[in-house]
Write an enzyme that holds these catalytic residues in place. Sequence first.
Site, PDB file in Angstrom:
ATOM      1  N   ASP A  25       0.848  -1.201   0.000  1.00 26.24           N
ATOM      2  CA  ASP A  25       0.000   0.000   0.000  1.00 26.24           C
ATOM      3  C   ASP A  25       0.884   1.252   0.000  1.00 26.24           C
ATOM      4  O   ASP A  25       0.722   2.150  -0.827  1.00 26.24           O
ATOM      5  CB  ASP A  25      -0.917  -0.007   1.241  1.00 26.24           C
ATOM      6  CG  ASP A  25      -1.737  -1.284   1.315  1.00 26.24           C
ATOM      7  OD1 ASP A  25      -2.632  -1.455   0.493  1.00 26.24           O
ATOM      8  OD2 ASP A  25      -1.438  -2.127   2.182  1.00 26.24           O
ATOM      9  N   GLN A 259      13.541   1.660  -2.512  1.00 26.61           N
ATOM     10  CA  GLN A 259      12.823   1.214  -3.728  1.00 26.61           C
ATOM     11  C   GLN A 259      13.749   1.261  -4.948  1.00 26.61           C
ATOM     12  O   GLN A 259      13.692   0.388  -5.809  1.00 26.61           O
ATOM     13  CB  GLN A 259      11.589   2.085  -3.969  1.00 26.61           C
ATOM     14  CG  GLN A 259      10.407   1.680  -3.107  1.00 26.61           C
ATOM     15  CD  GLN A 259       9.119   2.360  -3.524  1.00 26.61           C
ATOM     16  OE1 GLN A 259       9.129   3.443  -4.079  1.00 26.61           O
ATOM     17  NE2 GLN A 259       7.993   1.717  -3.238  1.00 26.61           N
ATOM     18  N   GLY A 276       2.691  -9.581  -4.242  1.00 22.24           N
ATOM     19  CA  GLY A 276       1.851  -8.401  -4.024  1.00 22.24           C
ATOM     20  C   GLY A 276       1.548  -7.640  -5.295  1.00 22.24           C
ATOM     21  O   GLY A 276       1.031  -8.209  -6.263  1.00 22.24           O
ATOM     22  N   GLU A 277       1.897  -6.367  -5.318  1.00 19.45           N
ATOM     23  CA  GLU A 277       1.536  -5.534  -6.469  1.00 19.45           C
ATOM     24  C   GLU A 277       2.734  -4.763  -7.032  1.00 19.45           C
ATOM     25  O   GLU A 277       3.110  -4.904  -8.192  1.00 19.45           O
ATOM     26  CB  GLU A 277       0.429  -4.545  -6.054  1.00 19.45           C
ATOM     27  CG  GLU A 277       0.063  -3.588  -7.148  1.00 19.45           C
ATOM     28  CD  GLU A 277      -1.229  -2.823  -6.895  1.00 19.45           C
ATOM     29  OE1 GLU A 277      -2.153  -3.364  -6.258  1.00 19.45           O
ATOM     30  OE2 GLU A 277      -1.327  -1.676  -7.365  1.00 19.45           O
ATOM     31  N   SER A 279       6.057  -4.871  -6.465  1.00 19.46           N
ATOM     32  CA  SER A 279       7.248  -5.610  -6.910  1.00 19.46           C
ATOM     33  C   SER A 279       6.957  -6.381  -8.191  1.00 19.46           C
ATOM     34  O   SER A 279       7.860  -6.605  -9.010  1.00 19.46           O
ATOM     35  CB  SER A 279       7.765  -6.545  -5.812  1.00 19.46           C
ATOM     36  OG  SER A 279       6.768  -7.458  -5.408  1.00 19.46           O
TER      37      SER A 279
HETATM   38  O1  TRH Z   1       4.568  -6.140   0.516  1.00 16.59           O
HETATM   39  P1  TRH Z   1       3.601  -6.638  -0.458  1.00 16.59           P
HETATM   40  O2  TRH Z   1       3.175  -8.022  -0.283  1.00 16.59           O
HETATM   41  O3  TRH Z   1       2.403  -5.691  -0.452  1.00 16.59           O
HETATM   42  C1  TRH Z   1       1.063  -5.870  -0.645  1.00 16.59           C
HETATM   43  C2  TRH Z   1       0.310  -5.742   0.592  1.00 16.59           C
HETATM   44  O4  TRH Z   1       0.043  -7.023   1.073  1.00 16.59           O
HETATM   45  C3  TRH Z   1      -0.934  -5.003   0.345  1.00 16.59           C
HETATM   46  O5  TRH Z   1      -1.765  -4.963   1.467  1.00 16.59           O
HETATM   47  C4  TRH Z   1      -1.645  -5.614  -0.816  1.00 16.59           C
HETATM   48  O6  TRH Z   1      -2.714  -4.848  -1.031  1.00 16.59           O
HETATM   49  C5  TRH Z   1      -0.741  -5.581  -2.009  1.00 16.59           C
HETATM   50  O7  TRH Z   1       0.442  -6.296  -1.713  1.00 16.59           O
HETATM   51  C6  TRH Z   1      -1.368  -6.178  -3.227  1.00 16.59           C
HETATM   52  O8  TRH Z   1       4.214  -6.534  -1.961  1.00 16.59           O
HETATM   53  P2  TRH Z   1       4.471  -5.300  -2.926  1.00 16.59           P
HETATM   54  O9  TRH Z   1       3.185  -4.748  -3.441  1.00 16.59           O
HETATM   55  O10 TRH Z   1       5.413  -5.755  -3.925  1.00 16.59           O
HETATM   56  O11 TRH Z   1       5.156  -4.191  -2.022  1.00 16.59           O
HETATM   57  C7  TRH Z   1       6.451  -4.271  -1.548  1.00 16.59           C
HETATM   58  C8  TRH Z   1       7.096  -2.902  -1.586  1.00 16.59           C
HETATM   59  O12 TRH Z   1       8.292  -2.900  -0.826  1.00 16.59           O
HETATM   60  C9  TRH Z   1       7.473  -2.482  -2.997  1.00 16.59           C
HETATM   61  O13 TRH Z   1       7.231  -1.107  -3.157  1.00 16.59           O
HETATM   62  C10 TRH Z   1       8.966  -2.738  -3.047  1.00 16.59           C
HETATM   63  C11 TRH Z   1       9.348  -2.417  -1.636  1.00 16.59           C
HETATM   64  N1  TRH Z   1      10.605  -2.998  -1.171  1.00 16.59           N
HETATM   65  C12 TRH Z   1      11.716  -2.171  -1.047  1.00 16.59           C
HETATM   66  O14 TRH Z   1      11.642  -0.980  -1.383  1.00 16.59           O
HETATM   67  N2  TRH Z   1      12.858  -2.694  -0.546  1.00 16.59           N
HETATM   68  C13 TRH Z   1      12.980  -3.984  -0.156  1.00 16.59           C
HETATM   69  O15 TRH Z   1      14.071  -4.401   0.288  1.00 16.59           O
HETATM   70  C14 TRH Z   1      11.839  -4.823  -0.307  1.00 16.59           C
HETATM   71  C15 TRH Z   1      11.935  -6.261   0.095  1.00 16.59           C
HETATM   72  C16 TRH Z   1      10.666  -4.302  -0.814  1.00 16.59           C
END
Ligand code: TRH
Length: 374
Positions: A25, A259, A276-277, A279
Site C-alpha cells: 500500500d 525502492q 503483491g503488487e 514488486s
Molecule cells: O509487501 P507486499 O506483499 O504488499 C502488498 C500488501 O500485502 C498489500 O496490502 C496488498 O494490497 C498488495 O500487496 C497487493 O508486496 P508489494 O506490493 O510488492 O510491495 C512491496 C514494496 O516494498 C514495494 O514497493 C517494493 C518495496 N521494497 C523495497 O523498497 N525494498 C525492499 O528491500 C523490499 C523487500 C521491498
Amino acid sequence: MKSDTHSSPSLRWDIFCRVIDNHGDLGVCWRLCADLAQRGHSVRLWVDDASALVWMAPQGCAGVEVRAWPTEAALQALAQDAAFQVGNVVIEAFGCELPEAFQTLMVQGPPSVWINLEYLSAERYVARSHGLASPVMSGPARGMTKWFFFPGFTPNTGGLLREPDLAERHTAFDRTTWLSALPLDKPLAANERLISLFCYEPTALPELLKQLSQADEPMRVLVAQGRPCAAVAVATQALHMPSRGTGQLHISQLPYFSQTEFDHLLWACDLNFVRGEDSLVRALWAGQPLVWHIYPQDDLAHHDKLHAFEAALDMPLTLRRFHAVWNGLEAAPLPTLSRAALESWRCWSRQVQRGLQDQTDLTTQLLGFVAQKR
Ligand code: TRH
C-alpha cells in the site's frame, strides 16, 4: 508553473494511504508521490504508518511531504489555519475512506478532483470500471463525485506506474559494479545464477530450495528482508539444510533496500520471485524471468486474479504451471527450473516489457484524467 515532462500545470495533491499489511500500500503510494513530484507537482502523503519509508525512501523526495494520518484534533486545527488549502487533487488509495472532517474541508474549499485509486488487476471488470463516477450519497461530502481510477495492463485501463526516466536508468545500470557492492556473507562467483526471492510463505518453498541445491550449476538465492527471510529459515529447518544452503545452493540474506535499490536487484538477477503488487510491476519493467506470489485472499479471489494476469500477458504454459504450484493452486510437484524453461520465460518477459512500455504510464494517464475532470 508548468510540470517538466508533460506540460500539464503543476498541481497540489493530497494522497491518503492506510497500511493494511505488508508494504504494497505504502510502496505504490510512495512511487506515485515521487513520480508526481519529479514531474513538478507538490504532494502531501497522509499515511497511518510511515515507518517503512525509513528504508523504502531514506532520502525522501523533494516535493513530497509526509504527514501522519490526521486525527480529529489535527483536522480541527487545519480548519482554523487560513494558510491550509486542500489539494487540487485528493486521492484515497485502495478505498481507504477520507476522514469526515477532511471531507468537510473539501466541501468548503475550491473544488478538488477526488479519486479512488484501486488495486492492480488484469480482470475484466477493471476496464469496465476504470474512470467511472461514484456519487457520494452520505456524509459531509454528500453530492460530490469520486472517480474510480484502476491501474491495469491494457490501454483501456489506468496503466502501470513507470517513471519517465526508468528505461534510461535501466540502460545505464552497471550490473557488475552494483553486484560487487552488495553486502553479502560470501562474495558472488561469476558463474552463479542469481535468484531474488520476495514472497510470503509458499508451501513449495522447501521444494524450491531442495531443487536448487541439486541444480547442475551454482545457484545464489538473494532473500529479501522480512517475511521471505523468516520463510526461508523455516524451510531450511524443515529440510535439515544449513541456513546458508547446501550443494549448488547458497542462500544470502539481503538488507532492506530503498525502492531504487530494490529495482536494481530485480535488474541484476536472472530470475525474480516477487509478490503483491508493486514488486510485480517492477519485475515486469526489469524484463527478467519472474514468478509472482499473488497476495492470498480468504475467499480465493486471487485464483481468478492470477489466471486473468496469465491470460492478459499470454504467459507460457510452463510458467503457468510453475505459478499454479508456487501459489498453492495445485498440489503437484514444483516444475523444474530448467535452463530451457528460464530461457523461454526470459523471451516472454522481454516481449511483455516491450509491449507494456508502449502503453501510457499511470501517472501520465492520471494527469490527463484530472485535467478532464477539473
Ligand atoms: O509487501 P507486499 O506483499 O504488499 C502488498 C500488501 O500485502 C498489500 O496490502 C496488498 O494490497 C498488495 O500487496 C497487493 O508486496 P508489494 O506490493 O510488492 O510491495 C512491496 C514494496 O516494498 C514495494 O514497493 C517494493 C518495496 N521494497 C523495497 O523498497 N525494498 C525492499 O528491500 C523490499 C523487500 C521491498
